[in-house]
Design an enzyme around this catalytic site. Structure first.
Site, PDB file in Angstrom:
ATOM      1  N   ASN A  10       0.864  -1.184   0.000  1.00 50.02           N
ATOM      2  CA  ASN A  10       0.000   0.000   0.000  1.00 50.02           C
ATOM      3  C   ASN A  10       0.903   1.237   0.000  1.00 50.02           C
ATOM      4  OD1 ASN A  10      -1.853   2.011   0.406  1.00 50.02           O
ATOM      5  ND2 ASN A  10      -2.342   1.441   2.524  1.00 50.02           N
ATOM      6  N   TRP A  11       1.009   1.865  -1.163  1.00 45.42           N
ATOM      7  CA  TRP A  11       1.902   3.029  -1.282  1.00 45.42           C
ATOM      8  C   TRP A  11       1.268   4.284  -0.686  1.00 45.42           C
ATOM      9  CZ3 TRP A  11       4.700   3.117  -6.742  1.00 45.42           C
ATOM     10  CH2 TRP A  11       5.554   2.003  -6.814  1.00 45.42           C
ATOM     11  N   LYS A  12      -0.010   4.241  -0.383  1.00 47.45           N
ATOM     12  CA  LYS A  12      -0.729   5.435   0.095  1.00 47.45           C
ATOM     13  C   LYS A  12      -0.482   6.603  -0.876  1.00 47.45           C
ATOM     14  CE  LYS A  12      -0.099   3.568   4.678  1.00 47.45           C
ATOM     15  NZ  LYS A  12      -0.138   3.763   6.098  1.00 47.45           N
ATOM     16  N   HIS A  91      -9.586   0.843   4.618  1.00 47.37           N
ATOM     17  CA  HIS A  91      -8.327   1.104   5.343  1.00 47.37           C
ATOM     18  C   HIS A  91      -8.632   2.042   6.516  1.00 47.37           C
ATOM     19  CE1 HIS A  91      -4.298   2.483   6.323  1.00 47.37           C
ATOM     20  NE2 HIS A  91      -3.852   1.405   5.695  1.00 47.37           N
ATOM     21  N   GLU A  93      -7.121   4.479   7.667  1.00 43.13           N
ATOM     22  CA  GLU A  93      -6.944   5.918   7.383  1.00 43.13           C
ATOM     23  C   GLU A  93      -8.184   6.484   6.693  1.00 43.13           C
ATOM     24  OE1 GLU A  93      -3.155   5.610   5.384  1.00 43.13           O
ATOM     25  OE2 GLU A  93      -2.208   5.126   7.307  1.00 43.13           O
ATOM     26  N   GLU A 162      -5.296  -5.164  10.526  1.00 42.83           N
ATOM     27  CA  GLU A 162      -4.344  -4.074  10.704  1.00 42.83           C
ATOM     28  C   GLU A 162      -4.655  -3.323  12.006  1.00 42.83           C
ATOM     29  OE1 GLU A 162      -2.315  -2.834   6.877  1.00 42.83           O
ATOM     30  OE2 GLU A 162      -4.095  -1.608   7.047  1.00 42.83           O
ATOM     31  N   GLY A 168       2.304   2.265  10.755  1.00 44.64           N
ATOM     32  CA  GLY A 168       3.228   3.389  10.607  1.00 44.64           C
ATOM     33  C   GLY A 168       3.943   3.798  11.884  1.00 44.64           C
ATOM     34  N   SER A 207       3.420  -2.068  10.378  1.00 51.76           N
ATOM     35  CA  SER A 207       4.870  -2.018  10.600  1.00 51.76           C
ATOM     36  C   SER A 207       5.585  -3.323  10.233  1.00 51.76           C
ATOM     37  CB  SER A 207       5.179  -1.623  12.046  1.00 51.76           C
ATOM     38  OG  SER A 207       4.735  -0.293  12.284  1.00 51.76           O
ATOM     39  N   GLY A 228       2.881  -1.137   4.281  1.00 49.76           N
ATOM     40  CA  GLY A 228       2.863   0.285   3.945  1.00 49.76           C
ATOM     41  C   GLY A 228       4.271   0.800   3.713  1.00 49.76           C
ATOM     42  N   GLY A 229       4.858   1.383   4.765  1.00 50.00           N
ATOM     43  CA  GLY A 229       6.162   2.041   4.638  1.00 50.00           C
ATOM     44  C   GLY A 229       7.230   1.224   3.942  1.00 50.00           C
TER      45      GLY A 229
HETATM   46  C1  PEP Z   1      -0.853   0.261   6.127  1.00 47.83           C
HETATM   47  O1  PEP Z   1      -1.064   1.455   6.146  1.00 47.83           O
HETATM   48  O2  PEP Z   1      -1.662  -0.493   5.578  1.00 47.83           O
HETATM   49  C2  PEP Z   1       0.347  -0.258   6.777  1.00 47.83           C
HETATM   50  C3  PEP Z   1       0.347  -1.498   7.132  1.00 47.83           C
HETATM   51  O3  PEP Z   1       1.358   0.635   6.983  1.00 47.83           O
HETATM   52  P1  PEP Z   1       2.788   0.323   7.658  1.00 47.83           P
HETATM   53  O4  PEP Z   1       3.317  -0.957   7.055  1.00 47.83           O
HETATM   54  O5  PEP Z   1       3.637   1.503   7.284  1.00 47.83           O
HETATM   55  O6  PEP Z   1       2.566   0.190   9.107  1.00 47.83           O
END
Ligand code: PEP
Length: 250
Positions: A10-12, A91, A93, A162, A168, A207, A228-229
């Protein structure tokens, strides 16, 4: 019953045409099993990926409407035309920042499936809810809102657990915490359909990185990750993907 693993990126609201090129180069070098990886970039980057690559593409959200006067929205058909086969739905967010309700998320998921996209439904509790021991209650409510009235959609879904406190933050759930919750989710899903509950892929997100993924993936009910990151770093993301190339989970 064997479930084939899935790693989703997920590049957001990040990335660029240059990152697309780097990611394609990093993933093309891997012996990826079919349908093992899906990259969800910002929608404007979908068409920057080559038409045929060894991974799938996905959107990060979609409209529950088919088409029409909805400025700024993206329909399932538009995503598909741009090359997406998956779409992230619900998601945390978007639940928090865009006010997406459980009802809207249920409608979006139904729309995705109707259009032939595989939805990746995100569920998860906040830190406070975990402290108050409400994790299972929150997850049950999020799952019931989608599947209680449309249980047939479970067979077409991927679900990502999640925990909001892990997204994050650099603080992943422990493999034991994640497994306990995934086992609860699978058990709860059996209310809708026992066969689909056994078959549905459950991803862990929060994470995930190249160092902690292997221990998470070893857990019986964790079939992959939503990243994500770390998915913005092609070399690290490729390492995570490599961990699932060995095939199906028992
Ligand atoms: C996400 O936003 O779906 C996610 C899992 O982010 P991160 O890996 O950065 O925690």
């Amino acid at each position: 019953m064997q479930r084939t693993p899935l790693i989703a990126a997920n590049w957001k609201m990040n990335g660029s045409a240059a990152l697309v090129e780097e990611m394609v180069e990093a993933l093309t070098a891997l012996p990826l099993t079919e349908q093992a990886v899906v990259v969800c970039p910002p929608a404007t980057l979908l068409t920057h990926f080559p038409a045929s690559c060894n991974f799938a593409l996905g959107g990060q959200t979609l409209s529950h409407e088919i088409s029409g006067a909805f400025t700024g929205e993206l329909s399932a058909d538009l995503l598909q035309e741009a090359g997406a086969r998956y779409v992230i739905v619900g998601h945390s967010e978007r639940r928090a920042l865009n006010g997406e309700s459980d009802e809207l998320i249920a409608a979006k998921l139904a729309r995705a499936v109707a259009a032939g996209l595989t939805p990746i439904l995100c569920v998860g509790e906040s830190a406070t809810e975990r402290q108050q021991e409400k994790t299972q209650q929150v997850l049950a409510q999020q799952l019931d809102a989608v599947y209680a009235s449309q249980p047939e959609l479970l067979a077409k879904s991927v679900i990502a657990y999640e925990p909001i406190w892990a997204i994050g933050t650099g603080e992943s759930a422990t493999p034991e915490q994640a497994q306990t919750t995934h086992a609860f989710i699978r058990q709860h899903l059996a209310r809708y359909n026992t066969q689909s509950a056994v078959r549905v892929k459950l991803l862990y997100g929060g994470s995930v990185n190249a160092d902690n993924f292997a221990a998470l993936f070893r857990q019986a009910d964790i079939d992959g990750a939503l990243v994500g990151g770390a998915s913005l770093k092609p070399a690290e993301f490729a390492q995570i993907c490599l961990a699932v190339t060995k095939g199906a989970k028992e």
